[in-house]
Design a protein around this motif. Sequence first.
Motif, short mmCIF file in Angstrom:
data_model
loop_
_atom_site.label_atom_id
_atom_site.label_comp_id
_atom_site.label_asym_id
_atom_site.label_seq_id
_atom_site.Cartn_x
_atom_site.Cartn_y
_atom_site.Cartn_z
N THR A 91 7.78 1.50 -22.94
CA THR A 91 7.47 0.73 -24.14
C THR A 91 7.47 -0.77 -23.86
O THR A 91 6.93 -1.54 -24.65
CB THR A 91 8.49 1.03 -25.26
OG1 THR A 91 9.81 0.91 -24.74
CG2 THR A 91 8.29 2.44 -25.80
N ALA A 92 8.06 -1.19 -22.74
CA ALA A 92 8.04 -2.60 -22.35
C ALA A 92 6.91 -2.88 -21.34
O ALA A 92 6.88 -3.95 -20.74
CB ALA A 92 9.38 -3.01 -21.75
N GLY A 93 6.02 -1.90 -21.17
CA GLY A 93 4.87 -2.11 -20.30
C GLY A 93 4.98 -1.45 -18.94
O GLY A 93 4.10 -1.65 -18.08
N GLY A 94 6.02 -0.66 -18.72
CA GLY A 94 6.19 -0.01 -17.42
C GLY A 94 5.25 1.18 -17.23
O GLY A 94 4.76 1.76 -18.19
N ARG A 95 5.01 1.54 -15.97
CA ARG A 95 4.23 2.72 -15.63
C ARG A 95 5.19 3.85 -15.31
O ARG A 95 6.33 3.63 -14.93
CB ARG A 95 3.34 2.45 -14.40
CG ARG A 95 2.34 1.32 -14.57
CD ARG A 95 1.39 1.28 -13.37
NE ARG A 95 2.11 1.31 -12.11
CZ ARG A 95 2.57 0.26 -11.46
NH1 ARG A 95 2.40 -0.96 -11.99
NH2 ARG A 95 3.22 0.37 -10.32
N MET A 96 4.70 5.07 -15.42
CA MET A 96 5.56 6.22 -15.13
C MET A 96 4.83 7.18 -14.21
O MET A 96 3.61 7.27 -14.21
CB MET A 96 5.96 6.93 -16.43
CG MET A 96 4.79 7.43 -17.24
SD MET A 96 5.30 8.17 -18.82
CE MET A 96 3.70 8.64 -19.50
N GLU A 97 5.64 7.89 -13.42
CA GLU A 97 5.09 8.93 -12.56
C GLU A 97 6.16 10.00 -12.37
O GLU A 97 7.36 9.72 -12.44
CB GLU A 97 4.67 8.36 -11.20
CG GLU A 97 5.79 7.75 -10.39
CD GLU A 97 5.31 7.16 -9.07
OE1 GLU A 97 4.09 7.05 -8.89
OE2 GLU A 97 6.16 6.84 -8.23
N ALA A 98 5.71 11.23 -12.15
CA ALA A 98 6.66 12.32 -11.91
C ALA A 98 7.49 11.99 -10.68
O ALA A 98 7.01 11.37 -9.73
CB ALA A 98 5.90 13.63 -11.71
N TYR A 99 8.74 12.40 -10.70
CA TYR A 99 9.67 12.03 -9.63
C TYR A 99 10.54 13.23 -9.28
O TYR A 99 10.98 13.98 -10.16
CB TYR A 99 10.55 10.87 -10.09
CG TYR A 99 11.57 10.40 -9.08
CD1 TYR A 99 11.20 9.60 -8.00
CD2 TYR A 99 12.91 10.76 -9.20
CE1 TYR A 99 12.13 9.16 -7.07
CE2 TYR A 99 13.85 10.33 -8.28
CZ TYR A 99 13.46 9.53 -7.21
OH TYR A 99 14.39 9.10 -6.30
N THR A 100 10.77 13.43 -8.00
CA THR A 100 11.69 14.46 -7.54
C THR A 100 13.01 13.81 -7.16
O THR A 100 13.09 13.11 -6.14
CB THR A 100 11.12 15.22 -6.33
OG1 THR A 100 9.86 15.80 -6.68
CG2 THR A 100 12.07 16.31 -5.88
N PRO A 101 14.04 13.96 -7.97
CA PRO A 101 15.31 13.28 -7.68
C PRO A 101 16.02 13.90 -6.49
O PRO A 101 15.85 15.08 -6.18
CB PRO A 101 16.12 13.49 -8.97
CG PRO A 101 15.54 14.71 -9.59
CD PRO A 101 14.09 14.75 -9.22
N THR A 102 16.82 13.07 -5.82
CA THR A 102 17.65 13.58 -4.74
C THR A 102 18.77 14.43 -5.32
O THR A 102 19.05 14.40 -6.52
CB THR A 102 18.26 12.42 -3.94
OG1 THR A 102 19.19 11.71 -4.80
CG2 THR A 102 17.20 11.44 -3.45
N GLU A 103 19.43 15.19 -4.46
CA GLU A 103 20.56 16.00 -4.93
C GLU A 103 21.65 15.11 -5.53
O GLU A 103 22.28 15.48 -6.53
CB GLU A 103 21.11 16.85 -3.79
CG GLU A 103 20.20 17.98 -3.36
CD GLU A 103 19.84 18.93 -4.50
OE1 GLU A 103 20.78 19.35 -5.23
OE2 GLU A 103 18.65 19.24 -4.67
#
Length: 302
Positions: free
Chosen positions: A221-233
Amino acid sequence: MKKTSCAIVHNGNLGSEKFLYQVRWLERSAGELGFDVRTIGNQELIPTIEGGIPVIKGCYAGYEPDFFFFWDKDVRLARHLERMGFKLYNNAASIEICDDKIRTYETLMGQGLRLPKTMVAPLIYETSEITDFSPYDTIIAELGFPMVVKEAFGSFGEQVYLVRSREELLRLVERIKHRPHLYQELVTSSIGRDIRINVVGQTAAAAMRRESEHDFRANVTAGGRMEAYTPTEREKEVAIACANRIGADFAGVDLLFGEDGEPYVCEVNSNAHFKNIFDCTGVDLAVRMLDYIRSERAGRYA
């Protein structure tokens, strides 16, 4: 066989499409999963103490669903319903902790989680003015510039400020002095980027990385982009630990990137919106949350 009844509580005076869209999404998903669902505005449930006991007045007086899916921050209503014996997802305490950033950090400290260095503003009554500025010099000496200032109550990255000088800090303090707020070190390794991990039960159900080239906040909402992410354990472990400590059945946990790979906890959201992460990952968190509740209740009453 009688269907399990589910009441979805939302803020009835918050009429923007941004919020109502997700309420309708939850209602549709609950129906598809076989719940007998009603969608109720919080103003339709009037907490009342009558004869020394908690009851509800209004058009839903006497209504007794099997559980409430509490998609609001009206913690007084949530506590009242719990005192009447109803089960809430999320519970009142976890909603209250997440809604207050200061309470969030107080709850998470001492748990082996990495938190940004944080200092809490002194209480200043609304009838008072600042007469002693020495605390702010201590804060500056401890945190340096730039520093982050966060009001305790706020959403979507609003009420979060980046301050670069003593003069700028004191101007901001003068503006928000009567509102609870905190001062925090800027995690320079994570400027303009963070991770949102949505926890459901004991599972990291979905995650996205957010990044902004123009703002120190990564919020979409502040203008950021998003992408799917695979988090580490480790990132999954930290997110689940945060939700567990706060007592939330589901939560959106925001993590910052540490220089050495160890994440910082930024904040925890008990009512994390799920449209962006669905658009980004294809994971339907409305279904995941409601399916978790169905499974949890089946185990509870098996």
